[in-house]
Design a protein around this motif. Structure first.
Motif, PDB file in Angstrom:
ATOM      1  N   LYS A 143     103.268  25.824  19.093  1.00 30.72           N
ATOM      2  CA  LYS A 143     102.412  24.646  19.237  1.00 30.72           C
ATOM      3  C   LYS A 143     103.088  23.419  18.645  1.00 30.72           C
ATOM      4  CE  LYS A 143      97.809  25.112  19.103  1.00 30.72           C
ATOM      5  NZ  LYS A 143      96.465  25.425  18.584  1.00 30.72           N
ATOM      6  N   GLN A 144     103.705  23.560  17.465  1.00 30.33           N
ATOM      7  CA  GLN A 144     104.408  22.441  16.840  1.00 30.33           C
ATOM      8  C   GLN A 144     105.538  21.937  17.745  1.00 30.33           C
ATOM      9  OE1 GLN A 144     103.708  20.527  14.297  1.00 30.33           O
ATOM     10  NE2 GLN A 144     101.888  21.721  13.904  1.00 30.33           N
ATOM     11  N   GLN A 145     106.265  22.875  18.352  1.00 30.28           N
ATOM     12  CA  GLN A 145     107.340  22.496  19.275  1.00 30.28           C
ATOM     13  C   GLN A 145     106.762  21.753  20.483  1.00 30.28           C
ATOM     14  OE1 GLN A 145     109.137  26.338  19.944  1.00 30.28           O
ATOM     15  NE2 GLN A 145     110.633  26.056  18.298  1.00 30.28           N
ATOM     16  N   ALA A 146     105.610  22.202  20.953  1.00 29.92           N
ATOM     17  CA  ALA A 146     104.963  21.535  22.094  1.00 29.92           C
ATOM     18  C   ALA A 146     104.542  20.113  21.716  1.00 29.92           C
ATOM     19  CB  ALA A 146     103.757  22.346  22.574  1.00 29.92           C
ATOM     20  N   PHE A 147     104.028  19.920  20.497  1.00 30.06           N
ATOM     21  CA  PHE A 147     103.633  18.577  20.051  1.00 30.06           C
ATOM     22  C   PHE A 147     104.860  17.672  19.945  1.00 30.06           C
ATOM     23  CE2 PHE A 147     100.110  21.012  17.695  1.00 30.06           C
ATOM     24  CZ  PHE A 147      99.292  21.003  18.808  1.00 30.06           C
ATOM     25  N   GLU A 148     105.953  18.194  19.372  1.00 29.17           N
ATOM     26  CA  GLU A 148     107.202  17.423  19.259  1.00 29.17           C
ATOM     27  C   GLU A 148     107.719  17.038  20.644  1.00 29.17           C
ATOM     28  OE1 GLU A 148     108.592  16.174  16.588  1.00 29.17           O
ATOM     29  OE2 GLU A 148     107.229  17.176  15.195  1.00 29.17           O
ATOM     30  N   SER A 149     107.700  17.999  21.545  1.00 32.48           N
ATOM     31  CA  SER A 149     108.160  17.760  22.914  1.00 32.48           C
ATOM     32  C   SER A 149     107.288  16.697  23.593  1.00 32.48           C
ATOM     33  CB  SER A 149     108.124  19.074  23.696  1.00 32.48           C
ATOM     34  OG  SER A 149     108.420  18.854  25.046  1.00 32.48           O
ATOM     35  N   GLY A 150     105.987  16.771  23.371  1.00 31.25           N
ATOM     36  CA  GLY A 150     105.060  15.791  23.945  1.00 31.25           C
ATOM     37  C   GLY A 150     105.328  14.390  23.417  1.00 31.25           C
TER      38      GLY A 150
ATOM     39  N   HIS B   5      98.900   1.135  11.063  1.00 29.38           N
ATOM     40  CA  HIS B   5      97.761   1.770  11.723  1.00 29.38           C
ATOM     41  C   HIS B   5      98.181   2.129  13.139  1.00 29.38           C
ATOM     42  CE1 HIS B   5      94.913   0.737   8.596  1.00 29.38           C
ATOM     43  NE2 HIS B   5      95.427  -0.486   8.560  1.00 29.38           N
ATOM     44  N   ASP B   6      97.503   3.102  13.725  1.00 29.17           N
ATOM     45  CA  ASP B   6      97.721   3.412  15.130  1.00 29.17           C
ATOM     46  C   ASP B   6      97.230   2.205  15.917  1.00 29.17           C
ATOM     47  OD1 ASP B   6      98.447   5.934  14.219  1.00 29.17           O
ATOM     48  OD2 ASP B   6      96.473   6.795  14.616  1.00 29.17           O
ATOM     49  N   GLU B   7      98.132   1.615  16.715  1.00 30.75           N
ATOM     50  CA  GLU B   7      97.761   0.366  17.375  1.00 30.75           C
ATOM     51  C   GLU B   7      98.643   0.117  18.596  1.00 30.75           C
ATOM     52  OE1 GLU B   7      96.976  -4.207  15.851  1.00 30.75           O
ATOM     53  OE2 GLU B   7      98.450  -2.993  14.789  1.00 30.75           O
ATOM     54  N   PHE B   8      98.028  -0.420  19.649  1.00 29.25           N
ATOM     55  CA  PHE B   8      98.749  -0.904  20.820  1.00 29.25           C
ATOM     56  C   PHE B   8      98.845  -2.412  20.703  1.00 29.25           C
ATOM     57  CE2 PHE B   8      98.369  -2.689  25.186  1.00 29.25           C
ATOM     58  CZ  PHE B   8      99.643  -2.369  25.614  1.00 29.25           C
ATOM     59  N   ARG B   9     100.061  -2.934  20.697  1.00 23.44           N
ATOM     60  CA  ARG B   9     100.274  -4.379  20.569  1.00 23.44           C
ATOM     61  C   ARG B   9     101.002  -4.878  21.812  1.00 23.44           C
ATOM     62  NH1 ARG B   9     102.877  -3.737  14.942  1.00 23.44           N
ATOM     63  NH2 ARG B   9     104.464  -5.011  15.936  1.00 23.44           N
ATOM     64  N   ALA B  10     100.225  -5.300  22.798  1.00 26.39           N
ATOM     65  CA  ALA B  10     100.785  -5.716  24.084  1.00 26.39           C
ATOM     66  C   ALA B  10     101.754  -6.884  23.923  1.00 26.39           C
ATOM     67  CB  ALA B  10      99.668  -6.076  25.051  1.00 26.39           C
ATOM     68  N   ASP B  11     101.398  -7.856  23.095  1.00 25.47           N
ATOM     69  CA  ASP B  11     102.245  -9.044  22.931  1.00 25.47           C
ATOM     70  C   ASP B  11     103.632  -8.698  22.393  1.00 25.47           C
ATOM     71  OD1 ASP B  11     100.166 -10.595  23.872  1.00 25.47           O
ATOM     72  OD2 ASP B  11      99.527 -11.258  21.885  1.00 25.47           O
ATOM     73  N   ASP B  12     103.705  -7.691  21.535  1.00 24.95           N
ATOM     74  CA  ASP B  12     104.986  -7.259  20.955  1.00 24.95           C
ATOM     75  C   ASP B  12     105.640  -6.141  21.767  1.00 24.95           C
ATOM     76  OD1 ASP B  12     104.494  -8.991  18.822  1.00 24.95           O
ATOM     77  OD2 ASP B  12     103.537  -7.424  17.625  1.00 24.95           O
TER      78      ASP B  12
ATOM     79  N   ARG C 264     101.779  15.796  13.053  1.00 25.05           N
ATOM     80  CA  ARG C 264     102.388  15.530  14.361  1.00 25.05           C
ATOM     81  C   ARG C 264     101.399  15.726  15.516  1.00 25.05           C
ATOM     82  NH1 ARG C 264     106.496  12.241  14.638  1.00 25.05           N
ATOM     83  NH2 ARG C 264     107.863  13.388  16.023  1.00 25.05           N
ATOM     84  N   GLU C 265     100.508  16.696  15.400  1.00 22.01           N
ATOM     85  CA  GLU C 265      99.526  16.892  16.468  1.00 22.01           C
ATOM     86  C   GLU C 265      98.648  15.642  16.602  1.00 22.01           C
ATOM     87  OE1 GLU C 265      96.077  20.017  18.012  1.00 22.01           O
ATOM     88  OE2 GLU C 265      96.890  20.248  15.986  1.00 22.01           O
ATOM     89  N   ASN C 266      98.142  15.138  15.499  1.00 17.24           N
ATOM     90  CA  ASN C 266      97.313  13.932  15.544  1.00 17.24           C
ATOM     91  C   ASN C 266      98.131  12.711  15.969  1.00 17.24           C
ATOM     92  OD1 ASN C 266      95.193  15.504  14.811  1.00 17.24           O
ATOM     93  ND2 ASN C 266      94.680  14.369  12.975  1.00 17.24           N
ATOM     94  N   GLN C 267      99.408  12.669  15.598  1.00 10.86           N
ATOM     95  CA  GLN C 267     100.268  11.582  16.066  1.00 10.86           C
ATOM     96  C   GLN C 267     100.384  11.611  17.586  1.00 10.86           C
ATOM     97  OE1 GLN C 267     104.087  11.234  14.025  1.00 10.86           O
ATOM     98  NE2 GLN C 267     103.123  11.855  12.091  1.00 10.86           N
ATOM     99  N   LEU C 268     100.531  12.803  18.142  1.00 10.18           N
ATOM    100  CA  LEU C 268     100.594  12.952  19.602  1.00 10.18           C
ATOM    101  C   LEU C 268      99.324  12.402  20.239  1.00 10.18           C
ATOM    102  CD1 LEU C 268     101.743  14.047  22.300  1.00 10.18           C
ATOM    103  CD2 LEU C 268     100.699  16.257  21.701  1.00 10.18           C
ATOM    104  N   TYR C 269      98.176  12.774  19.692  1.00 10.30           N
ATOM    105  CA  TYR C 269      96.907  12.322  20.267  1.00 10.30           C
ATOM    106  C   TYR C 269      96.738  10.810  20.111  1.00 10.30           C
ATOM    107  CZ  TYR C 269      96.011  17.355  20.207  1.00 10.30           C
ATOM    108  OH  TYR C 269      96.087  18.707  20.386  1.00 10.30           O
ATOM    109  N   ALA C 270      97.220  10.274  18.988  1.00  9.04           N
ATOM    110  CA  ALA C 270      97.152   8.823  18.774  1.00  9.04           C
ATOM    111  C   ALA C 270      98.044   8.094  19.784  1.00  9.04           C
ATOM    112  CB  ALA C 270      97.564   8.479  17.347  1.00  9.04           C
ATOM    113  N   ILE C 271      99.235   8.631  20.034  1.00 10.17           N
ATOM    114  CA  ILE C 271     100.129   8.012  21.019  1.00 10.17           C
ATOM    115  C   ILE C 271      99.485   8.046  22.398  1.00 10.17           C
ATOM    116  CG2 ILE C 271     102.368   8.147  22.195  1.00 10.17           C
ATOM    117  CD1 ILE C 271     103.443   9.469  19.577  1.00 10.17           C
ATOM    118  N   LEU C 272      98.899   9.179  22.751  1.00  9.63           N
ATOM    119  CA  LEU C 272      98.223   9.274  24.056  1.00  9.63           C
ATOM    120  C   LEU C 272      97.125   8.215  24.164  1.00  9.63           C
ATOM    121  CD1 LEU C 272      98.019  13.148  24.448  1.00  9.63           C
ATOM    122  CD2 LEU C 272      99.206  11.571  26.005  1.00  9.63           C
ATOM    123  N   HIS C 273      96.344   8.057  23.104  1.00  6.43           N
ATOM    124  CA  HIS C 273      95.275   7.059  23.102  1.00  6.43           C
ATOM    125  C   HIS C 273      95.839   5.651  23.270  1.00  6.43           C
ATOM    126  CE1 HIS C 273      91.726   4.793  22.021  1.00  6.43           C
ATOM    127  NE2 HIS C 273      92.391   4.254  21.018  1.00  6.43           N
TER     128      HIS C 273
END
Length: 156
Positions: free
Chosen positions: A13-20, A42-49, A60-69
């Motif tokens: 699972k950890q390898q899958a999260f890293e791969s994702g 903070h987890d953030e999307f900054r369109a201007d930058d 890492r699992e939560n980081q993956l989900y944050a990136i997806l969001h």
């Protein structure tokens, strides 16, 4: 009741999260965006930058989900006309550095909440499209916790 996961399965699972995460870094780079990982952001999307920031204070699992969001926000904001139609008050807010009257309006608060939920859904759709493994129950739990924090903040 929590289910114990065997060490080999946990490692897979950890390898899958890293791969994702790697797959999403490539995907965002192709879109002209960078992802920055740091303890003090903070987890953030900054369109201007053209930047997504992800906190390393989470696993890492939560980081993956944050990136997806955050990629969900990128997808939603990619079509300006559609974004302006779906979230008119949020679109209007983009033209102000501060507009207290608009920030307090129910329309703006509903737009913010709707966009947050839509970004989580778009993130999940992106994971499916890119064949990135997610634990759907955990993703839903993280999504629910984050959306609920927005509900509490917006109710003020």
């Amino acid at each position: 009741m929590e289910v114990k996961v065997s060490k080999p399965l946990k490692k897979l699972k950890q390898q899958a999260f890293e791969s994702g995460i790697e797959e999403l870094i490539e995907w965002t780079n192709k879109k002209g965006y960078d992802i920055e990982f740091d303890y003090c952001v903070h987890d953030e999307f900054r369109a201007d930058d053209r930047m997504i920031t992800i906190s390393t204070r989470q696993g890492r699992e939560n980081q993956l989900y944050a990136i997806l969001h955050e990629c969900g926000h990128l997808i939603l904001q990619n079509n300006e006309n559609l974004y302006n139609q779906k979230y008119p008050s949020s679109a209007k807010m983009a033209y102000f550095t501060s507009n207290k009257k608009l920030e307090r309006s129910p329309k703006y608060k509903v737009d913010v909440l709707t966009e947050e939920i839509d970004a989580w859904r778009k993130g999940k759709d992106l994971a499916k499209r890119l064949e990135i493994y997610i634990d759907e129950d955990k993703y839903y739990s993280v999504m629910s916790k984050c959306v609920y924090s927005y509900i509490k903040d917006l109710a003020r």
